[in-house]
Every structure is written in C-alpha cells, then in structure tokens.
Design a protein around this motif. Structure first.
Motif, PDB file in Angstrom:
ATOM      1  N   GLY A   1      55.884  48.511  42.715  1.00 30.63           N
ATOM      2  CA  GLY A   1      56.004  49.579  43.698  1.00 30.63           C
ATOM      3  C   GLY A   1      54.819  49.649  44.640  1.00 30.63           C
ATOM      4  N   LEU A   2      53.617  49.603  44.074  1.00 32.03           N
ATOM      5  CA  LEU A   2      52.409  49.743  44.882  1.00 32.03           C
ATOM      6  C   LEU A   2      52.117  48.507  45.725  1.00 32.03           C
ATOM      7  CD1 LEU A   2      50.016  51.415  42.282  1.00 32.03           C
ATOM      8  CD2 LEU A   2      50.953  52.501  44.331  1.00 32.03           C
ATOM      9  N   PHE A   3      52.136  47.336  45.083  1.00 34.69           N
ATOM     10  CA  PHE A   3      51.581  46.152  45.725  1.00 34.69           C
ATOM     11  C   PHE A   3      52.629  45.240  46.356  1.00 34.69           C
ATOM     12  CE2 PHE A   3      48.519  47.210  42.233  1.00 34.69           C
ATOM     13  CZ  PHE A   3      47.605  47.818  43.064  1.00 34.69           C
ATOM     14  N   GLU A   4      53.885  45.328  45.922  1.00 35.88           N
ATOM     15  CA  GLU A   4      54.930  44.527  46.549  1.00 35.88           C
ATOM     16  C   GLU A   4      55.696  45.343  47.596  1.00 35.88           C
ATOM     17  OE1 GLU A   4      57.436  42.612  43.693  1.00 35.88           O
ATOM     18  OE2 GLU A   4      55.769  41.592  42.699  1.00 35.88           O
TER      19      GLU A   4
ATOM     20  N   LEU B   1      55.294  48.873  48.690  1.00 32.01           N
ATOM     21  CA  LEU B   1      54.473  49.631  49.631  1.00 32.01           C
ATOM     22  C   LEU B   1      53.441  48.744  50.323  1.00 32.01           C
ATOM     23  CD1 LEU B   1      53.891  53.001  47.721  1.00 32.01           C
ATOM     24  CD2 LEU B   1      55.362  52.596  49.706  1.00 32.01           C
ATOM     25  N   GLY B   2      53.200  47.574  49.770  1.00 36.18           N
ATOM     26  CA  GLY B   2      52.334  46.607  50.434  1.00 36.18           C
ATOM     27  C   GLY B   2      50.858  46.942  50.401  1.00 36.18           C
ATOM     28  N   LEU B   3      50.418  47.698  49.395  1.00 36.29           N
ATOM     29  CA  LEU B   3      49.002  48.056  49.314  1.00 36.29           C
ATOM     30  C   LEU B   3      48.156  46.848  48.943  1.00 36.29           C
ATOM     31  CD1 LEU B   3      49.300  51.462  47.429  1.00 36.29           C
ATOM     32  CD2 LEU B   3      49.169  51.049  49.880  1.00 36.29           C
ATOM     33  N   ARG B   4      46.948  46.816  49.468  1.00 32.75           N
ATOM     34  CA  ARG B   4      46.006  45.747  49.144  1.00 32.75           C
ATOM     35  C   ARG B   4      45.174  46.136  47.926  1.00 32.75           C
ATOM     36  NH1 ARG B   4      42.277  45.901  53.166  1.00 32.75           N
ATOM     37  NH2 ARG B   4      43.215  47.818  53.970  1.00 32.75           N
ATOM     38  N   GLN B   5      44.893  45.173  47.084  1.00 32.43           N
ATOM     39  CA  GLN B   5      44.045  45.413  45.921  1.00 32.43           C
ATOM     40  C   GLN B   5      42.590  45.267  46.365  1.00 32.43           C
ATOM     41  OE1 GLN B   5      45.494  43.048  42.531  1.00 32.43           O
ATOM     42  NE2 GLN B   5      47.471  43.027  43.577  1.00 32.43           N
ATOM     43  N   SER B   6      42.095  46.331  46.995  1.00 33.66           N
ATOM     44  CA  SER B   6      40.766  46.305  47.586  1.00 33.66           C
ATOM     45  C   SER B   6      40.267  47.734  47.741  1.00 33.66           C
ATOM     46  CB  SER B   6      40.812  45.626  48.956  1.00 33.66           C
ATOM     47  OG  SER B   6      39.634  45.875  49.686  1.00 33.66           O
ATOM     48  N   PRO B   7      38.970  47.961  47.560  1.00 35.98           N
ATOM     49  CA  PRO B   7      38.435  49.302  47.825  1.00 35.98           C
ATOM     50  C   PRO B   7      38.566  49.687  49.288  1.00 35.98           C
ATOM     51  CG  PRO B   7      36.662  47.725  47.388  1.00 35.98           C
ATOM     52  CD  PRO B   7      37.945  47.040  47.036  1.00 35.98           C
ATOM     53  N   GLU B   8      38.832  48.712  50.158  1.00 37.63           N
ATOM     54  CA  GLU B   8      39.027  48.997  51.573  1.00 37.63           C
ATOM     55  C   GLU B   8      40.441  49.520  51.864  1.00 37.63           C
ATOM     56  OE1 GLU B   8      38.011  45.519  53.754  1.00 37.63           O
ATOM     57  OE2 GLU B   8      35.889  45.582  53.164  1.00 37.63           O
TER      58      GLU B   8
ATOM     59  N   ALA C   1      41.920  52.089  40.080  1.00 40.07           N
ATOM     60  CA  ALA C   1      41.161  50.911  39.650  1.00 40.07           C
ATOM     61  C   ALA C   1      41.114  49.821  40.717  1.00 40.07           C
ATOM     62  CB  ALA C   1      41.766  50.339  38.368  1.00 40.07           C
ATOM     63  N   LEU C   2      42.187  49.684  41.511  1.00 40.31           N
ATOM     64  CA  LEU C   2      42.312  48.521  42.378  1.00 40.31           C
ATOM     65  C   LEU C   2      42.293  48.831  43.870  1.00 40.31           C
ATOM     66  CD1 LEU C   2      45.037  46.530  40.397  1.00 40.31           C
ATOM     67  CD2 LEU C   2      42.554  46.253  40.315  1.00 40.31           C
ATOM     68  N   THR C   3      42.284  50.108  44.240  1.00 47.25           N
ATOM     69  CA  THR C   3      42.258  50.468  45.662  1.00 47.25           C
ATOM     70  C   THR C   3      41.229  51.574  45.899  1.00 47.25           C
ATOM     71  OG1 THR C   3      43.851  52.314  45.704  1.00 47.25           O
ATOM     72  CG2 THR C   3      44.776  50.095  45.649  1.00 47.25           C
ATOM     73  N   GLY C   4      41.079  51.942  47.151  1.00 45.43           N
ATOM     74  CA  GLY C   4      40.214  53.068  47.507  1.00 45.43           C
ATOM     75  C   GLY C   4      41.000  54.325  47.820  1.00 45.43           C
TER      76      GLY C   4
ATOM     77  N   ILE D   1      52.086  39.605  36.280  1.00 45.80           N
ATOM     78  CA  ILE D   1      51.728  41.028  36.360  1.00 45.80           C
ATOM     79  C   ILE D   1      51.236  41.513  35.000  1.00 45.80           C
ATOM     80  CG2 ILE D   1      52.648  43.362  36.626  1.00 45.80           C
ATOM     81  CD1 ILE D   1      54.511  42.234  38.803  1.00 45.80           C
ATOM     82  N   LEU D   2      51.962  41.181  33.948  1.00 50.94           N
ATOM     83  CA  LEU D   2      51.543  41.623  32.619  1.00 50.94           C
ATOM     84  C   LEU D   2      50.216  40.985  32.217  1.00 50.94           C
ATOM     85  CD1 LEU D   2      54.968  41.685  30.741  1.00 50.94           C
ATOM     86  CD2 LEU D   2      53.580  43.654  31.452  1.00 50.94           C
TER      87      LEU D   2
END
Length: 342
Positions: free
Chosen positions: A141-144, A146-153, A177-180, A292-293
């Motif tokens: 849901g988050l990364f595929e 919604l397309g969020l980047r795994q970055s504090p930016e 843990a993985l985003t800002g 993913i797991l």
C-alpha cells in the motif's frame, strides 16, 4: 529423520454459521497436503487471525465439504517441491498464504515458496505469525500503490485509520521507520489510543467524531496521504475534504459503489490494496512478496519494527479459533490475536 504422517489435525467448517454456533468451526482430521513443484510443506507452529478469516467463513459456504481457513502462519519446512530454490528442509519461515488454497489452520500446510520469508530470528513463532498479512498489505500500500519513497526525505502527513488494528499498526511503524512522514492515526478508546501511540503515531484523532475538524487542528493545510483500513465508503466525503490537491487515498476494506467524483476537483488518486492479488492471479512477480517479507524480517531483527501480537489464545483448535473470530467480529481487537501449537 522424522516421517510426515498421512493425516493431520486441522480446524475447518462445513457450513457458514454464526460464530456462537459450536459447529461454526470444527476440529477435523484431514490428509496431509502433497507439495506442488514450487511448494514448501510447512509444519505450522503458530497462526494469527485476521478479519478475512471470519469474512470468508460468513460469506463462503462450502456446502458440506471441509474448508480450512487461516492465512498468517509461522513454522518449519519439512518437505519441498522439486522446483523449490529459495528454501530447504529445516528452514523456519513465516508467510500469509493464498486465499484460493487451503488455509493455515492445520498441522501441515503447503505454500508457494515465492510468497514465503524466513522467520525473524528475534521473534517467537507466534510473534512472527502476527506480521505477514498485515506487513505485506502495509508495504504494498505505502510503497507500491501510494508510491512513497523509502527515505527520510519523503515528507508530508499520512492519516491511518484504525491505527491500533493489525494493519494500521504496521503501516504506522513502516512510515516512521522508512520515511519522514508525520503520522496521524484514528482511535477512540484509551487502550487503542495508547497502543497506536506505542506504534509510532504522532497525533491521534477519534474516528467516532467528524474527522475534518480534528485533522485540521494538527494538519491545518490537510494531508497528502490516507491509508484507509475501515469505513472508506462512509468517510469518502471527509477524506476528499482532508486530502490536499494531488493527494493519494488507499483503501483495503470491503465496500461497493462510492461517489468517486468527490475526488476529482483535487485530482486525488484512489488505490486498492489486496495482498492476495499476486498469488490469486499467479502474477509473474509473486516473488516480490518473498522479498518484502525478507525486508520485514530485517527490520524486526534490527529493532526498527515490532510484532503486533497482543494476545495468544493457546493451542490451535476449534474452540480457541471460535473465540478468536468472536474477538475480531466484535471490532474491539487491538493488534493481532495468535494461537500456538496443536
């Protein structure tokens, strides 16, 4: 060397019945499945229960043929198919299974290796079993979608509904843990508010009260993303008001027609997440869930992600599973309910 028996204890049902009926779930003795070419045969040590379990029980009458439910599981590989490449006998694994195959509420279970991960070494079998379905749902849901980047930016604000539930608690942890992102979670009882905060929610709003005014107090300009786990159809107008232009709304709950035009003026994108899609349609990229797991296990063992297991009901049998279904049907579950051993 141990020999796998020909039959096994399992819990299933023959007819869709209310959970208070003693025959809604039954103790059964069934044949041990034969693993297919890409399958692992897993000796199940622990399971977790999800809303999909009772929804299938209520809505899918097997017409007198035994149907075994259950998707989250952790256990040990005891046999492998002739095309298996990722695992070997003796490996300890965790996974969420496939919705169109027999479930994990059985002593032995066959599952495609491509949707299986190695059990986090720092968790017990029950603690590990609580994670796969919700973690895959949250990750996809988050990364595929919604397309969020795994970055504090990756900044902005994310609203997570039912943040003390199994999915909401993992969504919150992954976002922190993985985003800002700043995470707003919905919860209504003191115990769910406390649990949501323990998972990393920064602000809590009450989903029994109008959301726009509450969200405006902590995010005056609105939010960029909403991860909807329940009530998406009832709250669509509120979400359209809360979301910023070009925001993203993701839903995992079940509902029919909605007035999707409410999202048009802000160019809000709508996304579905159903973690069984890859296994159900045998997509070429099924192994994404294996990876993913693997990432979930890495985050757990690094101390960045916690299990959401909150209550273990004891051994895997019909009486205990009926109680687990009752808890989830009540809508009052916090985190995940697990069962351990036979």
């Amino acid at each position: 060397m141990s020999v796998t028996p020909k039959t096994m204890p399992a819990v299933g049902y023959l007819k869709s019945l209310p959970v208070d009926d003693d025959e809604s779930l039954l103790d059964l003795e069934l044949p041990v499945p034969e693993p297919g070419p890409h399958d692992l045969l897993v000796q199940v040590e622990a399971i977790a229960v999800n809303p999909v379990d009772y929804k299938v029980r209520q809505g899918n009458d097997p017409g007198g043929e035994p149907k075994v439910l259950g998707w989250d599981a952790a256990g040990t590989v005891v046999a492998v198919g002739d095309k298996v490449e990722l695992f070997a006998v003796g490996d300890e694994v965790f996974y969420a299974g496939a919705i169109d195959r027999p479930g994990t509420n059985s002593r032995f279970h066959a599952v495609d290796e491509r949707i299986v991960g190695r059990r986090p070494t720092t968790l017990s079998f029950a603690e590990a079993a609580a994670l796969p379905l919700t973690a895959i749902t949250a990750w996809e849901g988050l990364f595929e979608h919604l397309g969020l980047r795994q970055s504090p930016e990756q900044t902005g604000t994310l609203l997570v509904t039912a943040a003390a539930g199994g999915v909401g608690a993992v969504v919150t942890q992954l976002a922190r843990a993985l985003t800002g992102l700043t995470v707003i979670g919905t919860a209504s009882r003191p115990e769910t508010v406390e649990f949501a905060r323990s998972m990393g929610v920064t602000h809590v709003v009450d989903h029994h009260q109008p959301l726009p005014a509450q969200v405006a107090e902590v995010a005056p300009g609105g939010v960029e993303y909403i991860f909807g786990t329940a009530g998406t159809d009832r709250n669509l107008a509120a979400y359209a008001e809360i979301l910023k232009p070009f925001g993203g709304l993701l839903a995992i709950d079940d509902f029919g027609a909605v007035e999707i035009g409410l999202l048009k003026s802000k160019s809000i994108s709508f996304h579905w997440e159903f973690m069984f899609t890859r296994s159900l349609y045998r997509t070429p990229d099924q192994a994404v869930q294996h990876h993913i797991l693997g990432e979930i296990a890495r985050l757990v063992d690094a101390g960045s992600l916690r299990t959401t297991a909150t209550r273990d009901l004891g051994t895997i049998n019909a009486a205990h599973l009926r109680e687990a279904h009752r808890i989830l049907e009540s809508g009052a579950a916090i985190g995940k309910v697990t069962l351990t051993g036979f």
